[in-house]
Design a protein around this motif. Structure first.
Motif, short mmCIF file in Angstrom:
data_model
loop_
_atom_site.label_atom_id
_atom_site.label_comp_id
_atom_site.label_asym_id
_atom_site.label_seq_id
_atom_site.Cartn_x
_atom_site.Cartn_y
_atom_site.Cartn_z
N LYS A 186 66.09 28.51 -74.16
CA LYS A 186 65.94 27.67 -75.36
C LYS A 186 66.88 26.47 -75.37
O LYS A 186 66.79 25.62 -76.27
CB LYS A 186 66.21 28.50 -76.62
N GLY A 187 67.83 26.44 -74.45
CA GLY A 187 68.78 25.34 -74.44
C GLY A 187 69.83 25.44 -75.54
O GLY A 187 70.39 24.43 -75.97
N TYR A 188 70.09 26.64 -76.03
CA TYR A 188 71.12 26.83 -77.06
C TYR A 188 72.51 26.69 -76.43
O TYR A 188 72.68 26.85 -75.21
CB TYR A 188 71.00 28.20 -77.72
N THR A 189 73.50 26.45 -77.31
CA THR A 189 74.84 26.13 -76.78
C THR A 189 75.92 27.13 -77.20
O THR A 189 77.10 26.90 -76.99
CB THR A 189 75.27 24.73 -77.25
N TYR A 190 75.55 28.24 -77.84
CA TYR A 190 76.57 29.20 -78.29
C TYR A 190 77.34 29.79 -77.11
O TYR A 190 76.80 29.94 -76.00
CB TYR A 190 75.94 30.33 -79.12
N LEU A 191 78.61 30.10 -77.38
CA LEU A 191 79.41 30.84 -76.40
C LEU A 191 79.14 32.32 -76.59
O LEU A 191 78.94 32.79 -77.73
CB LEU A 191 80.90 30.58 -76.62
N ILE A 192 79.18 33.06 -75.49
CA ILE A 192 79.05 34.52 -75.57
C ILE A 192 80.43 35.11 -75.29
O ILE A 192 80.99 34.92 -74.20
CB ILE A 192 78.04 35.06 -74.53
N SER A 193 80.99 35.80 -76.28
CA SER A 193 82.27 36.45 -76.06
C SER A 193 82.09 37.96 -76.15
O SER A 193 81.13 38.44 -76.77
CB SER A 193 83.32 35.94 -77.04
N VAL A 194 83.00 38.67 -75.52
CA VAL A 194 82.87 40.13 -75.43
C VAL A 194 84.21 40.75 -75.83
O VAL A 194 85.27 40.29 -75.40
CB VAL A 194 82.48 40.56 -74.00
N ASP A 195 84.13 41.80 -76.65
CA ASP A 195 85.32 42.35 -77.29
C ASP A 195 85.30 43.87 -77.24
O ASP A 195 84.43 44.49 -77.83
CB ASP A 195 85.35 41.85 -78.74
N GLY A 196 86.28 44.45 -76.53
CA GLY A 196 86.45 45.90 -76.51
C GLY A 196 86.39 46.47 -75.11
O GLY A 196 85.39 46.34 -74.41
N GLY A 197 87.51 47.07 -74.70
CA GLY A 197 87.54 47.74 -73.40
C GLY A 197 87.51 46.80 -72.21
O GLY A 197 87.13 47.21 -71.10
N ILE A 198 87.94 45.55 -72.42
CA ILE A 198 87.94 44.60 -71.30
C ILE A 198 89.25 44.74 -70.53
O ILE A 198 90.34 44.67 -71.09
CB ILE A 198 87.79 43.14 -71.80
N ASN A 199 89.13 44.94 -69.23
CA ASN A 199 90.31 45.04 -68.35
C ASN A 199 89.88 44.60 -66.95
O ASN A 199 88.73 44.18 -66.75
CB ASN A 199 90.88 46.46 -68.35
N ARG A 200 90.79 44.73 -65.99
CA ARG A 200 90.49 44.23 -64.63
C ARG A 200 89.32 44.98 -64.00
O ARG A 200 88.68 44.46 -63.09
CB ARG A 200 91.74 44.29 -63.76
N HIS A 201 89.05 46.19 -64.45
CA HIS A 201 87.96 46.98 -63.87
C HIS A 201 86.61 46.66 -64.50
O HIS A 201 85.58 46.75 -63.83
CB HIS A 201 88.26 48.47 -64.01
N THR A 202 86.61 46.33 -65.78
CA THR A 202 85.33 46.10 -66.46
C THR A 202 84.92 44.64 -66.48
O THR A 202 83.75 44.32 -66.73
CB THR A 202 85.39 46.62 -67.92
N VAL A 203 85.87 43.74 -66.25
CA VAL A 203 85.58 42.32 -66.48
C VAL A 203 84.49 41.76 -65.56
O VAL A 203 83.72 40.88 -65.97
CB VAL A 203 86.87 41.46 -66.39
N GLU A 204 84.39 42.29 -64.34
CA GLU A 204 83.40 41.70 -63.42
C GLU A 204 81.97 41.93 -63.89
O GLU A 204 81.11 41.07 -63.71
CB GLU A 204 83.61 42.22 -62.00
N SER A 205 81.73 43.09 -64.51
CA SER A 205 80.36 43.34 -64.99
C SER A 205 80.02 42.39 -66.15
O SER A 205 78.88 41.93 -66.29
CB SER A 205 80.21 44.80 -65.44
N VAL A 206 81.04 42.10 -66.95
CA VAL A 206 80.85 41.21 -68.08
C VAL A 206 80.64 39.76 -67.61
O VAL A 206 79.79 39.02 -68.12
CB VAL A 206 82.09 41.33 -69.00
N ARG A 207 81.41 39.39 -66.59
CA ARG A 207 81.28 38.05 -66.01
C ARG A 207 79.87 37.89 -65.42
O ARG A 207 79.20 36.88 -65.67
CB ARG A 207 82.32 37.89 -64.90
N ALA A 208 79.45 38.90 -64.67
CA ALA A 208 78.14 38.83 -64.01
C ALA A 208 77.00 38.78 -65.03
O ALA A 208 75.95 38.19 -64.79
CB ALA A 208 77.96 40.02 -63.08
N ALA A 209 77.22 39.42 -66.19
CA ALA A 209 76.17 39.46 -67.21
C ALA A 209 75.99 38.11 -67.91
O ALA A 209 74.97 37.89 -68.56
CB ALA A 209 76.48 40.55 -68.23
#
Ligand code: DX5
Ligand code: ZN
Length: 240
Positions: A186-209
């Motif tokens: 749609k060409g929207y401009t919102y940022l996607i932020s993620v909150d809860g349980g983020i650490n060096r082990h989980t961050v890559e899945s969030v980045r990839a998503a």
């Protein structure tokens, strides 16, 4: 330099890093030591954070109570970083004016906590602040489809809100992917932020998503080297 180019492993590594998306980081003061806030805010600044995340809990939308506008306004004297205000409160429409005045930059409220979400987005914008919407893990993206074009940030909760130090719920990744796909289509401009349980082990899945911003409480304040944690969250872990 010549050695680096000649070394195929380094070449592969550099290529890999070049493709990795950099994330913005927002340490959550929920995990800070409230008796030493000047030092904690200074630590956040020295560590290279992009924003500071404040969890406002009312003891009703979530079980705990944290702090209010006076705390935010006092912290405003200590930092010029953007303040990301996460309202985990019922009836957030009764509080946005006060938090705007306290020095917020972003005001994020929960879609589950109020009815007239479009009106509240407009109100936050009228106050000169950036509006964001948050979803608890069980709320689908479809709950906010009509307002995706008018909001600046979607905060995807990857734990049930109310407590720091919980494990990330993997099914949150599907919502990040869905929001990223809708944004592209749609060409929207919102940022996607993620909150809860983020650490060096989980961050890559969030980045990839497809996330843009990660909030981290316990992973930041619970580490001996918080600056290196932020670097890993932002850039990814070095492989070599
Ligand atoms: C949880 C809060 C989070 C919390 C994250 O309800 O919204 O911002 O501080 O804490 P960690 O990073 O420890 O999961
Ligand atoms: Zn939060």
């Amino acid at each position: 330099m010549a050695y680096e180019i000649a070394n195929p492993l380094n070449f592969w590594y550099n290529q890999g890093m070049a493709e990795k998306k950099k994330l913005m980081t927002a340490p959550s003061v929920l995990a800070a030591d409230f008796s030493h806030m000047a030092e904690e805010i200074s630590l956040i600044e020295r560590s290279g954070a992009d924003w500071i995340h404040f969890d406002i809990m009312d003891g009703s939308f979530v079980p705990q109570i944290t702090f209010g506008h006076k705390f935010v306004s006092d912290m405003r004297q200590l930092s010029s970083l953007p303040f990301d205000i996460h309202l985990m409160v019922n009836h957030p429409e009764t509080m946005v004016d006060t938090f705007a005045e306290a020095g917020s930059d972003w005001i994020i409220f929960h879609v589950e906590a109020t009815v007239h979400i479009h009106r509240l987005i407009q109100r936050i914008r009228l106050l000169g602040k950036k509006p964001g919407i948050s979803l608890v893990p069980s709320t689908p993206v479809s709950a906010i489809t009509p307002i995706l074009s008018v909001v600046d940030q979607i905060l995807v909760m990857s734990v049930n809100p109310g407590f720091g130090g919980q494990q990330m719920l993997d099914f949150s990744l599907d919502k990040i992917k869905e929001l990223d796909q809708i944004r592209r289509e749609k060409g929207y401009t919102y940022l996607i932020s993620v909150d809860g349980g983020i650490n060096r082990h989980t961050v890559e899945s969030v980045r990839a998503a497809g996330a843009d911003v990660v909030v981290a409480g316990s992973a930041f304040f619970g580490d001996k080297d918080p600056a290196s944690v932020l670097k890993i969250l932002r850039d990814g872990e070095e492989l070599l």
